[in-house]
Design an enzyme around this catalytic site. Structure first.
Site, short mmCIF file in Angstrom:
data_model
loop_
_atom_site.label_atom_id
_atom_site.label_comp_id
_atom_site.label_asym_id
_atom_site.label_seq_id
_atom_site.Cartn_x
_atom_site.Cartn_y
_atom_site.Cartn_z
N ARG A 163 -10.76 59.04 2.07
CA ARG A 163 -11.07 60.47 2.09
C ARG A 163 -12.50 60.76 2.58
NH1 ARG A 163 -7.53 63.41 -0.89
NH2 ARG A 163 -9.06 65.06 -1.07
N GLU A 173 -9.29 58.35 18.18
CA GLU A 173 -9.83 58.24 16.83
C GLU A 173 -10.11 56.82 16.39
OE1 GLU A 173 -7.51 60.12 13.68
OE2 GLU A 173 -5.67 59.38 14.56
N LYS A 178 -9.45 60.97 6.01
CA LYS A 178 -8.00 61.07 6.04
C LYS A 178 -7.52 62.50 5.79
CE LYS A 178 -3.76 59.48 6.03
NZ LYS A 178 -3.19 59.31 7.41
O1 M6R Z 1 -2.61 65.53 6.17
P1 M6R Z 1 -2.30 66.29 7.41
O2 M6R Z 1 -1.08 65.79 8.12
O3 M6R Z 1 -2.26 67.76 7.22
O4 M6R Z 1 -3.54 65.98 8.37
C1 M6R Z 1 -3.71 66.66 9.57
C2 M6R Z 1 -4.72 65.97 10.46
O5 M6R Z 1 -5.98 65.95 9.86
C3 M6R Z 1 -4.30 64.53 10.77
O6 M6R Z 1 -3.05 64.49 11.38
C4 M6R Z 1 -5.32 63.86 11.72
O7 M6R Z 1 -5.30 64.46 12.97
C5 M6R Z 1 -5.04 62.36 11.78
N1 M6R Z 1 -6.24 61.62 11.55
C6 M6R Z 1 -4.53 61.91 13.09
O8 M6R Z 1 -4.20 60.58 13.10
#
Ligand code: M6R
Length: 589
Positions: free
Chosen positions: A28, A474, A584
């Site tokens: 996190r 990323e 995350k």
């Molecule tokens: O927990 P969520 O699916 O809502 O998160 C959304 C984005 O923060 C998340 O998909 C982010 O783009 C990832 N790190 C991509 O791998």
């Protein structure tokens, strides 16, 4: 972002215990960390820059203590320094707090406190919490003071507070997640369950605007009214090992490999439930798919899938932009929020907007009991198990699978959709073998020193090209961009030079000819063409085979890119589980 965790119970090593729990929340936030522990007349405070997993228990020992709280940070206000790391304290270090979220009115509160003579030691918004509690403690006891202070904070927050010599942890939630774990005469409270999963499966969820006092029991209150709130204990059935790396070097590769099973789990839903939600979509006056980052790209893929399978238009809006679209919302609109964590602030805000307009909300989430899960009218769980690596992999493909199933159900062909996805899951199982991974590793070795790369696709593979670029960016930190193949000639093709890697996502069907022509255009300008396709094509310089699964192609096409991103990260000596600057769960706007 930020992980917070507190312990109160008979164990005498509370500081070390909290540090251990925080390592499970490090996904996190991981730029700095700290812990506060009760030493009787004052609190011990220990803060460090860097990853909590670098903490060496042999070198740093803590005095005995049975109550502690800690924090793993992802900076929002103030740089990454020891002074800005949490816990933050009042001036004599008798009150300590940790905070996840943003106190939006901190400027005004800080001014008020500075006028009263308070001296601030950090640049954070969080420090006001400790001082404001201290201010109220002048006229009331700690519990009352903390309750009064919590009423005054605006924005999204989760806060844990304790006072030296008072056997009490106070935890408050407005917007950011907090879960209480009930052990044997001991209590835990954390931003996420893995922090205490080794010790208990009995949890109590704090809802928004609630506060809990942990001492010899759990006492919940509404923050605004101060009235007690009844809560129930929920038994969760997560397995400890599903939140651990096992024999894998990183969570990211473990989670990529889990896709052998996760598609089956995602589509293993009650037919009646899927059909009920399909009916809601059919009768909705406008369906909006909302997500952020990868989840947003999943929504875009779903737009194409719904168009193709169900001949139905759905609107796609990224979470942070959704408030600007609210004028289109009606009571009969349906908002489908897609999220792994169920805690992403921008998506939560979109849900709030939808609720204000009295539109219906469906969440497609991985984390059961998350805010989105609990605040939506309907909820579908993708059942992918804990996803710890920052880069989303197994949750992504499970989300696509469930949305594909819904599209089929909207067209009255649920069983056909299930059969296709079961077949796809079987093919993923065949695909994810060591030889396949070696082939992708060899490609990563070849392109690892490039500064830029591009991904192109058409129709649903355009959405996957965008997602592929996120994955590569990323964790590998290589500049990567995704485009619709047809768009290249309108500008981006100027970026192609001799040897530039360009990944071309191909699936059989009506888009194949066009995307291969786009690949030829890139090759004619010197591009190195990496084809992700069911069969080898003359334009490819490097071919990665994927099974031909028709409309489920986005699921299989993203997997080799996830593997490529992982191997590039490792070759470039990046930590794929904790990429720089990221966290995350993005629980701030
Ligand atoms: O927990 P969520 O699916 O809502 O998160 C959304 C984005 O923060 C998340 O998909 C982010 O783009 C990832 N790190 C991509 O791998």
């Amino acid at each position: 972002m930020c992980g917070i965790f507190a312990y109160l119970g008979p164990r005498k090593n509370a500081a070390e215990f909290v540090i251990h729990g925080l390592t499970k929340l490090e996904y996190r936030g991981y730029d700095s960390w700290g812990v506060a522990y009760d030493e009787g007349i004052k609190l011990g405070i220990y803060r460090q820059i860097g990853k909590i997993s670098d903490y060496d228990p042999v070198k740093t020992k803590f005095p005995e203590s049975t109550m502690a709280l800690g924090h793993s940070r992802w900076a929002t206000h103030g740089g990454v320094t020891v002074a800005n790391a949490h816990p933050h304290t009042n001036s004599d270090s008798t009150i300590a707090i940790v905070h996840n979220g943003i106190i939006e009115n901190f400027d005004e509160l800080k001014k008020e406190l500075v006028d009263k003579g308070y001296v601030f030691k950090s640049q954070t918004d969080s420090e006001v919490i400790a001082h404001l509690i201290n201010e109220y403690c002048k006229t009331m006891d700690f519990e009352k003071a903390a309750k009064e202070a919590m009423k005054r904070f605006e924005g999204r927050y989760a806060v844990l507070a304790m006072k030296a010599g008072e056997r009490k942890i106070i935890a408050a939630r407005r917007g950011s997640p907090l879960i209480v774990g009930i052990g044997n005469n001991e209590y835990f409270v954390a931003s996420d369950i893995p922090a205490f999963l080794e010790y208990t499966r009995k949890v109590m969820y704090l809802d928004d605007n609630q506060l809990v006092v942990l001492n010899n029991g759990t006492h919940f209150f509404d923050i605004t009214t101060g009235k007690p709130v009844e809560k129930r204990v929920v038994e969760i059935n997560w397995k400890t090992e599903s939140a651990e790396k096992g024999n894998f070097a990183h969570f990211m590769i473990k989670e990529i490999m889990e896709q052998k099973d996760t598609i089956y789990r995602a589509i293993n839903q009650e037919d009646s439930e899927i059909e009920k939600i399909a009916e809601e979509i059919k009768k909705a006056y406008g369906t909006f798919l909302i997500g952020c980052g990868t989840a947003g790209k999943v929504c875009l893929a779903a737009e194409y899938i719904f168009a193709k399978v169900a001949k139905r238009h759905v609107n796609v809006v990224v979470g942070s932009e959704f408030p600007s679209h609210q004028d289109f919302l009606k009571e009969k609109s349906l908002v489908i929020a897609v999220s792994q964590s169920g805690e992403t602030a921008d998506t939560l805000e979109a849900i709030e907007v939808a609720k204000k307009k009295k539109s219906k909300v469906l969440s497609i989430v991985n984390v059961e009991g998350s805010t989105m899960d609990r605040e939506s009218d309907y909820s579908l769980h993708i059942k992918a198990g804990p996803e710890k690596a920052v880069a989303s992999t197994k949750a992504t493909t499970s989300q696509i699978a469930i949305l594909t199933l819904l599209a089929y159900a909207c067209d009255g062909r649920l069983q056909e959709g299930k059969t296709l996805l079961i077949d796809t899951a079987g093919k993923i199982n065949d695909m994810l073998n060591p030889r396949y991974e070696e082939h992708i590793h060899a490609l990563a070795e070849k392109i690892q020193h490039h500064e830029s790369m591009y991904v192109i696709g058409k129709a649903v593979n355009y959405a996957i090209a965008l997602e592929a670029a996120i994955k590569l960016q990323e964790v590998s930190y290589i500049h990567a961009e995704g485009f619709a193949g047809g768009e290249l000639k309108h500008g981006p093709i100027a970026l192609i030079s001799e040897g530039t890697p360009c990944i071309v996502l191909v699936s059989n069907g009506d888009t194949r000819t066009d995307i291969l022509n786009n690949a030829r255009e890139v090759k004619a300008r010197g591009g190195f063409i990496i084809g992700v396709a069911p069969q080898n094509e003359e334009v490819f310089d490097y071919w990665i085979k994927v099974p031909d699964v028709g409309i489920a192609s986005p699921i299989v096409n993203i997997i080799p890119i996830q593997l490529l991103a992982y191997h590039l990260a490792v070759l470039r000596q990046n930590n794929p589980d904790m990429p720089r600057n990221l966290a995350k769960s993005v629980t701030v706007k």
